[in-house]
Scaffold this active site. Structure first.
Site, mmCIF file in Angstrom:
data_model
loop_
_atom_site.group_PDB
_atom_site.id
_atom_site.type_symbol
_atom_site.label_atom_id
_atom_site.label_comp_id
_atom_site.label_asym_id
_atom_site.label_seq_id
_atom_site.Cartn_x
_atom_site.Cartn_y
_atom_site.Cartn_z
ATOM 1 C CG ASN A 57 -4.400 3.341 6.592
ATOM 2 O OD1 ASN A 57 -4.574 2.123 6.720
ATOM 3 N ND2 ASN A 57 -4.052 3.896 5.443
ATOM 4 N NE ARG A 99 -7.032 0.087 4.294
ATOM 5 C CZ ARG A 99 -5.905 0.127 3.613
ATOM 6 N NH1 ARG A 99 -4.843 0.703 4.122
ATOM 7 N NH2 ARG A 99 -5.818 -0.446 2.432
ATOM 8 C CG HIS A 130 -4.958 -2.354 -3.213
ATOM 9 N ND1 HIS A 130 -4.316 -3.247 -4.032
ATOM 10 C CD2 HIS A 130 -4.228 -2.318 -2.068
ATOM 11 C CE1 HIS A 130 -3.265 -3.739 -3.414
ATOM 12 N NE2 HIS A 130 -3.178 -3.199 -2.217
ATOM 13 N NE ARG A 168 -0.636 -10.498 -0.069
ATOM 14 C CZ ARG A 168 -0.951 -9.198 -0.049
ATOM 15 N NH1 ARG A 168 -1.133 -8.544 -1.183
ATOM 16 N NH2 ARG A 168 -1.114 -8.571 1.087
ATOM 17 C CD GLU A 218 -4.266 3.276 1.103
ATOM 18 O OE1 GLU A 218 -3.724 3.193 2.210
ATOM 19 O OE2 GLU A 218 -4.443 2.306 0.348
#
Lengths: 400, 361
Positions: free
Chosen positions: A7, A88, A177, A239, A385
């Site tokens: 990842n 990933r 996501h 953001r 994840e």
């Protein structure tokens, strides 16, 4: 089957060696501060079963060098070698829509669209290439965040632009996501003993950095608050999330058409950081806003962040029909009860009733924090994840 | 009372003349600007159009007028309710030009022309943004540095305040509750949803400009900011071309490949309109959910605007979908008055108030 999961971050490389299908972690760790030397040295942090993490300072100038170090560490443990490698990828692009075996043509497709995730995709692709050289005999699978969102219907992923323009420029909603959303949705359906293919939910992945909501019908994603890029949707740490197209154009005019400057402002200096003017962590604003020494900007920051979240929760509950559950995950979703409480309050008409005590003391996860009578359950679930990636890799391996 | 109502749009103006209590206009006119006219030519256009309307009014026995009502698309934070145009009002209005450069200068010119052509007649200005000036801070702020926004008035407004206010007033009366929780769906070429507590909006799909929100007949609605930047930079359009693309070539037109009215998209069985219809309905359903969350409940949906006639078809669909989520039916109210009728009502009230004030002093 031992699956090695990578990842990649822009300057980090997280890895886990996971025995499937039992999901036992055999080894794991993270290479940090990869790149040119900085004030702090790059290092490899090793996580072994129930032991304190061990940190080794090792210079690693790029992801290929980090990979070499990771492999060296794996060789220290007998029997800890992978049979399949999973990578990933944040955005798999328009053609690699599902998790898939990596071959020359798939790799070429991924390289062609690496600008869709300019910070995350290039180092992940570099790691894939290094793995192919280092383990020519091992098969590799790419697992993308966008794959879970491939089930978003055409009408929900199409922007109301001239279709010729959208086609020509590859403009569409991708959603992000997905690896995390898929994991917590699958876990929650299992916890509630509902077959995944009949499970409806809104999944709230609220990270300390990025954040998105996912509307889930029959276990599948039908909408995600992020869009073509991860900039759209919720107010995030740096953001801005949703912004009037007219404002974006005006900012562009202000900078005399400097796209990079506007992108940088909206991606790196907006959101919680831009609103508060001091911290990119929403926890700071929430603590300050609920304390005695209320700062006007902290209060505003918490209000705007929570309000956007609440509106999107309502929007997605309307898409889903009657949801079985609302799921909160990742750093903010798992550990900040005030966020769950603020977002779920006044949502009676949607069938949501939060239990304040259970919510405040939700530990260890997973915990159902709704009142016994709440028709819609509210779960705080820890995301994972790497396990999610390992499951997808295992599935691809079994299917072939 | 004889009242002239004027709605200036980007390339034309429409006018209606009303007499006494009659809801049907005595006279309706649409005057189009020639294609190549620039903003600076509007002075001439407005005066010319109004002179021609004046002659028609004279033939219809409608002169002298008691009042003129003009619709203003943008009144910034300065104008929170309709006002009678005076020198100082026009000065204040002109100062808002940098915030809405396409609309405000034209509006000022139009009002000045109206005062020249009808020198004895009071001119009332009704602003679409007025209802939204008092939006709660959490709703009006974007996720950017508030100083950047404040210095430029780049806050959320909403652009169909005249319809929303009238529709919510009417809904409150019909529901017998001045604090009812209402989703007001304005079905205009640029459709807009406002969630209102009584007549007080707590959430609206419109943004700092009318480009944000629901997709319109030609406007894009919500868009990833990265896409805007990509279009302006990678595409052949540049910032100005992109603005045109997003406000004139997008929305239902962009999706269907031809001009489509919102009513046609909602009601026509045409398979080629399927995508446009589905995209719009998806956005509207999301907005309804967001509005219910913002209100903390829901008492009714009220539909207004020139396509309020499509409310029956639309409400069938919307109610079915919402019912799955909130487990009950939602009342449907339709408010079918026209924009000009609203302007007439506004002028009527403001002139009466003005006369009462004059009589008292």
């Amino acid at each position: 089957m031992n699956i090695l999961v990578f990842n990649c971050g822009s300057s980090s490389l997280k890895y886990r060696l996971i025995a499937m299908p039992g999901e036992k972690q055999l080894s794991g760790g993270e290479a940090q501060r990869i790149g040119p030397p900085t004030a702090k040295p790059s290092c490899l942090v090793l996580q072994r079963d129930h032991q304190q993490p061990e940190t080794r300072n090792i210079p690693m100038r790029d992801h290929a060098e980090a990979l070499e170090q990771v492999v060296r560490v794996l060789r220290e443990t007998p029997g800890a070698m992978p049979e399949v490698i999973g990578h990933r990828l944040v955005n798999g692009g328009p053609t690699v829509t599902d998790h898939s075996w990596i071959n020359d043509s798939v790799l070429a497709e991924l390289i062609a669209c690496q600008d869709l995730a300019p910070i995350h995709n290039p180092p992940a692709i570099a790691t894939i290439q290094a793995c192919r050289e280092m383990f020519p005999g091992l098969r590799q699978v790419v697992v993308s965040d966008t794959a879970y969102h491939r089930t978003i219907p055409l009408y929900a992923r199409t922007y109301a632009l001239p279709q010729a323009v959208s086609r020509k420029m590859g403009i569409r909603k991708y959603g992000y996501h997905g690896i995390s959303h898929q994991y917590v949705v699958t876990e929650t359906a299992r916890l509630m003993d509902i077959p995944l293919d009949r499970f409806h939910a809104v999944s709230c992945h609220l990270g300390s950095g990025g954040a998105s909501l996912c509307a889930v019908v029959n276990g599948r994603s039908v909408d995600n608050t992020m869009g073509y890029s991860p900039l759209q949707g919720l107010v995030m740490s740096t953001r801005c999330g949703d912004l009037d197209p007219g404002i974006t154009l005006r900012l562009l005019a202000d900078t005399l058409g400097d796209r990079g400057a506007v992108e940088s402002r909206l991606n790196n200096k907006s959101g919680v950081l831009g609103l508060s003017g001091r911290s990119a962590d929403i926890r700071d604003a929430i603590e300050s806003a609920s304390g005695d020494s209320q700062s006007g900007r902290d209060h505003l920051t918490a209000q705007v962040y929570l309000w956007r979240l609440k509106k999107y929760l309502g929007a997605y509950l309307a898409l889903v029909g009657r949801a079985h559950a609302v799921i909160f995950t990742d750093t903010i979703g798992e550990t900040v009860p005030q966020v769950r409480e603020a977002v779920c309050s006044g949502m009676d008409l949607f069938g949501i009733a939060l239990d304040p005590q259970r919510n405040a003391s939700a530990h260890p996860l997973p915990v159902d924090v709704a009142t016994p009578r709440s028709p819609v359950r509210v779960w705080a679930v820890r995301t994972n994840e790497e396990i999610s990636i390992a499951r997808s890799v295992y599935q691809v391996s079994c299917e072939s | 009372m004889r009242i002239l109502t004027i709605n200036p749009t980007l390339r034309s103006l429409t006018a209606s003349a009303f007499r006494d209590g009659n809801d049907q206009p005595i006279l309706r006119r649409q005057v189009k600007e020639s294609r190549d006219a620039s903003v600076s030519d509007f002075d001439g256009f407005g005066a010319e159009a109004l002179s021609s309307i004046s002659s028609s009014l004279e033939s219809a026995g409608m002169l002298p007028l008691d009042a003129i009502a003009v619709r203003g698309l943008y009144g910034g934070e300065r104008f929170v309710r309709p006002v009678l145009a005076s020198e100082s009002v026009l000065e204040d209005l002109a100062a808002l030009a940098p915030q809405a450069p396409l609309h405000v200068p034209r509006l000022v010119q139009l009002v000045k022309a109206a005062r020249r052509v009808f020198p004895q007649t009071p001119v009332a200005l009704a602003f679409e943004t007025a209802l939204f000036v008092a939006l709660p801070e959490r709703e009006r702020c974007y996720g950017v540095d508030p100083q950047l926004i404040a210095s430029r008035s780049l806050r959320r407004f909403g652009f169909h305040g005249i319809f929303h206010e009238a529709a919510c007033l009417d809904a409150g009366r019909k529901l017998g509750s001045p604090e009812a929780r209402i989703l007001s769906v304005c079905l205009e070429p640029r459709p807009e949803l406002a969630a209102c507590r009584g007549c007080r909006p707590v959430m609206v799909t419109g943004g700092s400009t009318p480009a944000e929100g629901l997709p319109g007949e030609r406007s894009c609605g919500d868009l990833d900011p990265s896409v805007v930047l990509k279009l302006a930079d990678d595409g052949d359009w540049g910032p100005e071309g992109t603005s045109h693309l997003l406000t004139c070539e997008s929305g239902l037109r962009g999706l269907a490949g031809r001009d489509v009215s919102l009513a046609e998209a909602l009601e026509s069985p045409d398979g080629e309109l399927q995508l446009a219809r589905d995209v719009f309905l998806h956005c509207l359903l999301r907005a309804c959910g967001a509005g219910i969350a913002a209100l903390g409940g829901l008492d009714a949906l009220v539909y207004s605007g020139r396509y309020a006639g499509s409310a029956a078809v639309l409400h069938d669909w919307l109610n079915q979908r919402l019912k799955q989520t909130i487990q009950r039916d939602t009342a449907c109210l339709v408010h079918s008055r026209t924009l000009h009728q609203h302007l007439r009502d506004i002028a009527y009230v403001i002139v009466r108030e003005n006369r009462a004030r004059a009589a008292a002093t």
